[in-house]
Design a protein around this motif. Structure first.
Motif, short mmCIF file in Angstrom:
data_model
loop_
_atom_site.label_atom_id
_atom_site.label_comp_id
_atom_site.label_asym_id
_atom_site.label_seq_id
_atom_site.Cartn_x
_atom_site.Cartn_y
_atom_site.Cartn_z
N VAL A 228 118.93 -13.79 -30.26
CA VAL A 228 118.37 -13.82 -31.92
C VAL A 228 116.84 -13.67 -32.22
O VAL A 228 116.05 -13.72 -30.77
N MET A 229 115.92 -13.76 -32.94
CA MET A 229 114.85 -13.68 -32.66
C MET A 229 114.42 -15.13 -32.72
O MET A 229 114.96 -15.65 -33.89
N GLY A 230 113.93 -15.71 -31.48
CA GLY A 230 113.73 -17.72 -32.06
C GLY A 230 112.17 -17.89 -31.04
O GLY A 230 112.55 -17.31 -30.42
N ASP A 231 112.74 -19.39 -31.56
CA ASP A 231 111.32 -19.67 -30.08
C ASP A 231 112.60 -20.65 -29.45
O ASP A 231 112.72 -21.43 -30.13
N PRO A 232 112.42 -20.77 -28.54
CA PRO A 232 113.47 -20.90 -27.50
C PRO A 232 113.39 -22.67 -27.40
O PRO A 232 113.86 -23.46 -27.56
N ASP A 233 111.98 -23.31 -26.70
CA ASP A 233 111.63 -25.31 -27.79
C ASP A 233 112.32 -25.30 -28.79
O ASP A 233 113.26 -26.01 -27.97
N GLN A 234 112.25 -24.54 -29.84
CA GLN A 234 112.52 -25.36 -31.14
C GLN A 234 113.80 -25.53 -30.98
O GLN A 234 114.66 -25.89 -31.57
N LEU A 235 115.33 -23.98 -30.77
CA LEU A 235 116.21 -24.30 -30.67
C LEU A 235 117.08 -25.05 -29.74
O LEU A 235 117.90 -25.28 -30.23
N VAL A 236 116.15 -25.47 -28.59
CA VAL A 236 116.91 -26.16 -27.33
C VAL A 236 116.64 -27.93 -28.87
O VAL A 236 117.99 -28.54 -28.31
N GLN A 237 115.86 -27.96 -29.24
CA GLN A 237 115.47 -29.27 -29.72
C GLN A 237 116.07 -29.03 -31.50
O GLN A 237 117.32 -30.09 -30.84
N VAL A 238 116.84 -28.55 -31.62
CA VAL A 238 117.60 -28.03 -33.12
C VAL A 238 119.22 -28.28 -32.28
O VAL A 238 119.91 -28.98 -32.70
N PHE A 239 119.69 -27.63 -31.16
CA PHE A 239 120.98 -27.80 -30.70
C PHE A 239 120.76 -28.96 -29.67
O PHE A 239 122.08 -29.64 -30.08
N ASP A 240 120.06 -29.71 -29.27
CA ASP A 240 119.97 -31.09 -28.59
C ASP A 240 120.12 -31.95 -29.58
O ASP A 240 121.21 -32.94 -29.65
N ASN A 241 119.33 -32.00 -31.19
CA ASN A 241 119.62 -33.10 -31.67
C ASN A 241 120.85 -33.03 -32.25
O ASN A 241 121.23 -34.24 -32.68
N LEU A 242 121.75 -32.25 -32.71
CA LEU A 242 122.82 -31.54 -33.38
C LEU A 242 123.71 -31.72 -32.34
O LEU A 242 124.48 -32.84 -33.07
N VAL A 243 124.05 -32.22 -31.02
CA VAL A 243 124.90 -32.30 -30.33
C VAL A 243 125.01 -33.50 -29.58
O VAL A 243 126.33 -34.64 -30.24
N GLU A 244 123.58 -34.65 -29.69
CA GLU A 244 123.00 -35.75 -29.67
C GLU A 244 123.74 -36.67 -30.88
O GLU A 244 124.21 -37.64 -30.53
N ASN A 245 123.53 -36.35 -32.02
CA ASN A 245 124.18 -36.92 -32.98
C ASN A 245 125.57 -36.68 -32.81
O ASN A 245 126.37 -38.20 -33.45
N GLY A 246 126.04 -35.74 -32.58
CA GLY A 246 128.01 -35.94 -32.68
C GLY A 246 128.36 -36.72 -31.86
O GLY A 246 129.28 -38.11 -31.81
N LEU A 247 127.53 -36.94 -30.18
CA LEU A 247 127.89 -37.96 -29.46
C LEU A 247 127.60 -39.52 -29.89
O LEU A 247 128.18 -40.26 -29.77
N LYS A 248 126.49 -39.76 -30.41
CA LYS A 248 125.95 -40.67 -30.98
C LYS A 248 127.06 -41.40 -32.49
O LYS A 248 127.15 -42.70 -32.09
N TYR A 249 127.61 -40.47 -33.27
CA TYR A 249 127.78 -40.92 -34.28
C TYR A 249 129.87 -40.52 -34.09
O TYR A 249 130.86 -41.25 -34.87
N GLY A 250 129.77 -39.79 -32.94
CA GLY A 250 131.36 -39.48 -32.96
C GLY A 250 132.34 -40.93 -32.61
O GLY A 250 131.65 -41.81 -31.87
#
Length: 359
Positions: A228-250
């Motif tokens: 995909v066309m993207g900024d690798p660092d920002q995409l890492v930040q997106v999915f790191d945030n979402l997965v970490e939230n899933g672990l925190k609140y799961g």
């Protein structure tokens, strides 16, 4: 100047403009005014179109005074069921059959809303920083006084101070990150990145966190790279945030899954897309909270969020990054079942914008 000439002149003005005659009847309205106040307003008494005492008084003053100059005022007017904040200028206008008045309306609603957002943001940041700072100052005072020689109390307080300092550091980091993302939001990324590689790296980096929480992160990815066309660092930040939230609140011992899907035609993006869904098995979120989850500092459970180290900015950052990538964020949740956060990104392979992965 004749009436048609006036009409041509005000039609070229980008803001809403009206002209009234000496009897306060509307005789001209440009395109912006017709869009704002509605079609079919010509010939109507002005007071039936703009119902605001201050504006009406200004029009009467301009029409009635030989030496009257322009009248400028801020007003909140009701237009077709909407309340608008406008800056209004009422100026005398010489018409062929007598005195008239020209009114210009500058819609300031978006500016007022932005200013309110700025004030709310400053207030929220001040509150978020003041809370840990107050705690730190209190502990420092205690350590200098009653607990000076109490080793057990000193160690406990230093641990709390370290956590509070870490919380402030995370907040400042997220504020800087949000600022950078907003500054770049209009610049679409042009670098091709392997999305599956990014997702696998995120899952691998959070595996120790998952193990510590007694949880599991499952990645369901295609075997071949997806670019995909993207900024690798920002995409890492997106999915790191979402997965970490899933672990925190799961739930403890639960699972967070990261899955990939191709969409032949995504209606909002008007073309093919790829969708990455991060799903948890947590308590779920009530439907009334879902529209506000990406607001800055909005928390469903403030106490729990702070205990987990959250700053209240994570999903706001995610939203802005996804916007920069011309994608969309979809949030679904069911109480007692869990939550699903889906990031939908344009698929450049089907639009001719593909590129070889660079990272």
């Amino acid at each position: 100047m004749s009436l048609p000439a006036y009409d041509q002149a005000i039609e070229a003005v980008p803001m809403a403009m009206l002209v009234v005659d000496a009897q306060m009847r509307l005789i001209m309205a440009n395109a912006a005014a017709r869009e704002l106040f509605g079609a079919g307003i010509l010939g109507r008494p002005f007071v039936t179109v703009v119902r605001h005492p201050g504006v009406n008084d200004a029009v009467e003053k301009v029409l009635g005074g030989a030496e009257a100059g322009p009248e400028k005022l801020a007003a909140m007017i009701s237009v077709q069921g909407r309340d608008l904040s406008v800056q209004t200028m009422v100026s005398p206008l010489a018409l062929e059959d007598g005195r008239g008045a020209a009114l210009a309306f500058e819609d300031r609603s978006s500016l007022d809303a932005a200013e309110q957002m700025r004030r709310d943001f400053v207030a929220n940041v001040s509150h978020e920083l003041r809370t840990p700072l107050t705690a730190l100052m209190g502990f420092i005072e205690t350590l200098r006084g009653p607990a000076r020689n109490d080793e057990a109390v000193r160690d406990r307080f230093l641990g709390i101070m370290e956590r509070e300092a870490g919380r402030m550091n995370r907040l400042v980091g997220d504020l800087l990150s949000l600022s950078r993302v907003e500054a770049e939001e209009r610049r679409r990324p042009v670098q091709g990145v392997d999305l599956t590689a990014i997702l696998r790296n995120v899952v691998a980096s959070l595996s120790p966190t998952a193990e510590a929480a007694g949880a599991e992160v499952e990645a369901i990815m295609p075997d071949t790279p997806v670019t995909v066309m993207g900024d690798p660092d920002q995409l890492v930040q997106v999915f790191d945030n979402l997965v970490e939230n899933g672990l925190k609140y799961g739930r403890a011992g639960g699972k967070v899954s990261v899955s990939f899907a191709a969409i032949a035609h995504e209606p909002v993006l008007r073309g093919p897309a790829v969708a990455i869904t991060v799903a948890d098995q947590g308590e779920g979120i009530s439907s009334e909270h879902l529209p506000r989850l990406t607001e800055r500092f909005y928390r469903v459970d403030t106490h729990r969020s702070r205990e987990q180290g959250g700053t209240g900015l994570g999903l706001a950052i995610v939203k802005h990054i996804v916007n920069r990538h011309r994608g969309r964020l979809k949030i679904e949740s069911e109480k007692g079942v869990g939550s699903r956060f889906t990031v939908i990104l344009p698929d450049p392979r089907a639009t001719g914008r593909g590129a070889e992965p660079k990272g």
